[in-house]
Design a protein around this motif. Structure first.
Motif, PDB file in Angstrom:
ATOM      1  N   MET A   8       3.003   0.880  -3.696  1.00  0.00           N
ATOM      2  CA  MET A   8       1.824   0.565  -2.891  1.00  0.00           C
ATOM      3  C   MET A   8       1.966  -0.823  -2.269  1.00  0.00           C
ATOM      4  O   MET A   8       1.532  -1.046  -1.137  1.00  0.00           O
ATOM      5  CB  MET A   8       0.551   0.641  -3.741  1.00  0.00           C
ATOM      6  CG  MET A   8       0.132   2.046  -4.114  1.00  0.00           C
ATOM      7  SD  MET A   8      -0.396   3.013  -2.677  1.00  0.00           S
ATOM      8  CE  MET A   8      -0.761   4.576  -3.503  1.00  0.00           C
ATOM      9  N   THR A   9       2.567  -1.746  -2.992  1.00  0.00           N
ATOM     10  CA  THR A   9       2.764  -3.092  -2.451  1.00  0.00           C
ATOM     11  C   THR A   9       3.609  -3.040  -1.192  1.00  0.00           C
ATOM     12  O   THR A   9       3.280  -3.665  -0.174  1.00  0.00           O
ATOM     13  CB  THR A   9       3.419  -4.005  -3.512  1.00  0.00           C
ATOM     14  OG1 THR A   9       2.538  -4.114  -4.635  1.00  0.00           O
ATOM     15  CG2 THR A   9       3.704  -5.389  -2.955  1.00  0.00           C
ATOM     16  N   ALA A  32       4.098  -3.190   4.725  1.00  0.00           N
ATOM     17  CA  ALA A  32       4.503  -2.536   5.966  1.00  0.00           C
ATOM     18  C   ALA A  32       3.307  -2.357   6.905  1.00  0.00           C
ATOM     19  O   ALA A  32       3.393  -2.645   8.110  1.00  0.00           O
ATOM     20  CB  ALA A  32       5.139  -1.186   5.657  1.00  0.00           C
ATOM     21  N   TYR A  33       2.195  -1.915   6.356  1.00  0.00           N
ATOM     22  CA  TYR A  33       0.994  -1.710   7.159  1.00  0.00           C
ATOM     23  C   TYR A  33       0.511  -3.019   7.783  1.00  0.00           C
ATOM     24  O   TYR A  33       0.202  -3.076   8.978  1.00  0.00           O
ATOM     25  CB  TYR A  33      -0.105  -1.101   6.290  1.00  0.00           C
ATOM     26  CG  TYR A  33      -1.441  -1.027   6.980  1.00  0.00           C
ATOM     27  CD1 TYR A  33      -1.664  -0.083   7.974  1.00  0.00           C
ATOM     28  CD2 TYR A  33      -2.466  -1.913   6.648  1.00  0.00           C
ATOM     29  CE1 TYR A  33      -2.890  -0.016   8.628  1.00  0.00           C
ATOM     30  CE2 TYR A  33      -3.688  -1.852   7.295  1.00  0.00           C
ATOM     31  CZ  TYR A  33      -3.891  -0.911   8.284  1.00  0.00           C
ATOM     32  OH  TYR A  33      -5.102  -0.864   8.929  1.00  0.00           O
ATOM     33  N   LEU A  46       1.329   7.851  -2.673  1.00  0.00           N
ATOM     34  CA  LEU A  46       1.819   7.037  -1.558  1.00  0.00           C
ATOM     35  C   LEU A  46       1.604   7.744  -0.227  1.00  0.00           C
ATOM     36  O   LEU A  46       1.209   7.120   0.763  1.00  0.00           O
ATOM     37  CB  LEU A  46       3.301   6.715  -1.737  1.00  0.00           C
ATOM     38  CG  LEU A  46       3.663   5.541  -2.635  1.00  0.00           C
ATOM     39  CD1 LEU A  46       5.171   5.445  -2.795  1.00  0.00           C
ATOM     40  CD2 LEU A  46       3.106   4.234  -2.089  1.00  0.00           C
ATOM     41  N   ILE A  47       1.880   9.036  -0.190  1.00  0.00           N
ATOM     42  CA  ILE A  47       1.712   9.795   1.043  1.00  0.00           C
ATOM     43  C   ILE A  47       0.252   9.781   1.488  1.00  0.00           C
ATOM     44  O   ILE A  47      -0.060   9.498   2.651  1.00  0.00           O
ATOM     45  CB  ILE A  47       2.218  11.246   0.865  1.00  0.00           C
ATOM     46  CG1 ILE A  47       3.737  11.265   0.647  1.00  0.00           C
ATOM     47  CG2 ILE A  47       1.837  12.107   2.071  1.00  0.00           C
ATOM     48  CD1 ILE A  47       4.286  12.600   0.162  1.00  0.00           C
ATOM     49  N   ASP A  94      -4.032   7.623   4.982  1.00  0.00           N
ATOM     50  CA  ASP A  94      -5.329   6.951   5.077  1.00  0.00           C
ATOM     51  C   ASP A  94      -5.246   5.695   5.939  1.00  0.00           C
ATOM     52  O   ASP A  94      -6.207   5.333   6.617  1.00  0.00           O
ATOM     53  CB  ASP A  94      -5.857   6.576   3.685  1.00  0.00           C
ATOM     54  CG  ASP A  94      -6.361   7.772   2.893  1.00  0.00           C
ATOM     55  OD1 ASP A  94      -6.541   8.865   3.492  1.00  0.00           O
ATOM     56  OD2 ASP A  94      -6.548   7.626   1.669  1.00  0.00           O
ATOM     57  N   LEU A  95      -4.081   5.036   5.900  1.00  0.00           N
ATOM     58  CA  LEU A  95      -3.871   3.822   6.693  1.00  0.00           C
ATOM     59  C   LEU A  95      -3.530   4.138   8.150  1.00  0.00           C
ATOM     60  O   LEU A  95      -3.402   3.228   8.964  1.00  0.00           O
ATOM     61  CB  LEU A  95      -2.755   2.975   6.067  1.00  0.00           C
ATOM     62  CG  LEU A  95      -3.068   2.347   4.706  1.00  0.00           C
ATOM     63  CD1 LEU A  95      -1.823   1.720   4.103  1.00  0.00           C
ATOM     64  CD2 LEU A  95      -4.189   1.307   4.845  1.00  0.00           C
ATOM     65  N   GLY A  96      -3.354   5.414   8.460  1.00  0.00           N
ATOM     66  CA  GLY A  96      -3.068   5.801   9.830  1.00  0.00           C
ATOM     67  C   GLY A  96      -1.604   5.828  10.202  1.00  0.00           C
ATOM     68  O   GLY A  96      -1.266   5.903  11.393  1.00  0.00           O
ATOM     69  N   LEU A  97      -0.737   5.762   9.202  1.00  0.00           N
ATOM     70  CA  LEU A  97       0.703   5.771   9.481  1.00  0.00           C
ATOM     71  C   LEU A  97       1.235   7.195   9.591  1.00  0.00           C
ATOM     72  O   LEU A  97       0.740   8.110   8.919  1.00  0.00           O
ATOM     73  CB  LEU A  97       1.461   5.055   8.356  1.00  0.00           C
ATOM     74  CG  LEU A  97       1.143   3.569   8.163  1.00  0.00           C
ATOM     75  CD1 LEU A  97       1.822   3.051   6.910  1.00  0.00           C
ATOM     76  CD2 LEU A  97       1.583   2.766   9.371  1.00  0.00           C
TER      77      LEU A  97
END
Length: 195
Positions: A61-62, A67-68, A84-85, A90-93
């Motif tokens: 997660m770190t 990266a985000y 992780l997926i 959720d972050l839009g990646l």
């Protein structure tokens, strides 16, 4: 990788016809994680309209959040890690998750991966990818690990929507020695192989 090396590599890849670049986290060197994120951010700023830049080998997660925060456009999660997926989505990646067996491929897709990277596909070859397609044709598959300029088209014809290449194309020695013309020439060979 230094900022100058990142720029040289990006220029060589773009000149060779490749417009997607993955900057990978090196798990054995946690001290390098901030620099990896800095390189992602630098490339996103330097080539906003020319280059799609993402983070590779995201296993924590770190790393995902680094990266985000660096404005990565995609995350390559080399295992079918549901948490992780889901968080990356959720972050839009855009998410490229790894899987090798049919179960892993299906699990990565079910968790929300946009693409599933069959890794290391080179150990079984294009026929393995083709066999996966018989039951999992609804999942966009990428071939990774053992893909080279001579066999890239074989994977495309076996059903891969794309191929991932790394070590040979962006080898540490070539980057450190500034062998940008060699990288450009090999990039062009890969592009020709899959078009």
């Amino acid at each position: 990788m230094t900022e100058a090396e990142a720029r040289g590599l990006a220029e060589a890849l773009l000149a060779g016809g490749i417009s997607v670049m993955e900057i990978s986290f090196h798990q054995a060197d946690p001290q390098s994680f901030p620099q990896t994120a800095e390189n992602i951010g630098f490339l996103r700023t330097a080539y906003p309209d020319k280059l799609i830049v993402g983070a590779g080998n995201v296993l924590t997660m770190t790393q995902l959040h680094l990266a985000y925060e660096a404005s990565a456009q995609f995350a390559v999660i080399p295992v079918a890690d549901r948490d992780l997926i889901v968080r990356a989505k959720d972050l839009g990646l855009t998410v490229i998750a790894g899987g090798f067996t049919p179960t892993e491929v299906a699990a990565a897709h079910k968790a929300g991966a946009d693409y599933v990277m069959v890794f290391p596909v080179g150990s079984l070859g294009p026929n393995y990818l083709k066999a996966l397609q018989t039951s999992l044709s609804h999942i966009p598959l990428l071939a990774s690990g053992g893909v080279n300029e001579a066999n890239a088209d074989d994977y495309r014809r076996a059903g891969a929507v794309g191929v991932e290449v790394g070590g040979k194309l962006t080898g540490k020695d070539w980057v450190q020695n500034g062998q940008w013309s060699d990288i450009q020439a090999l990039a062009a060979m890969y592009v020709k192989a899959v078009n």
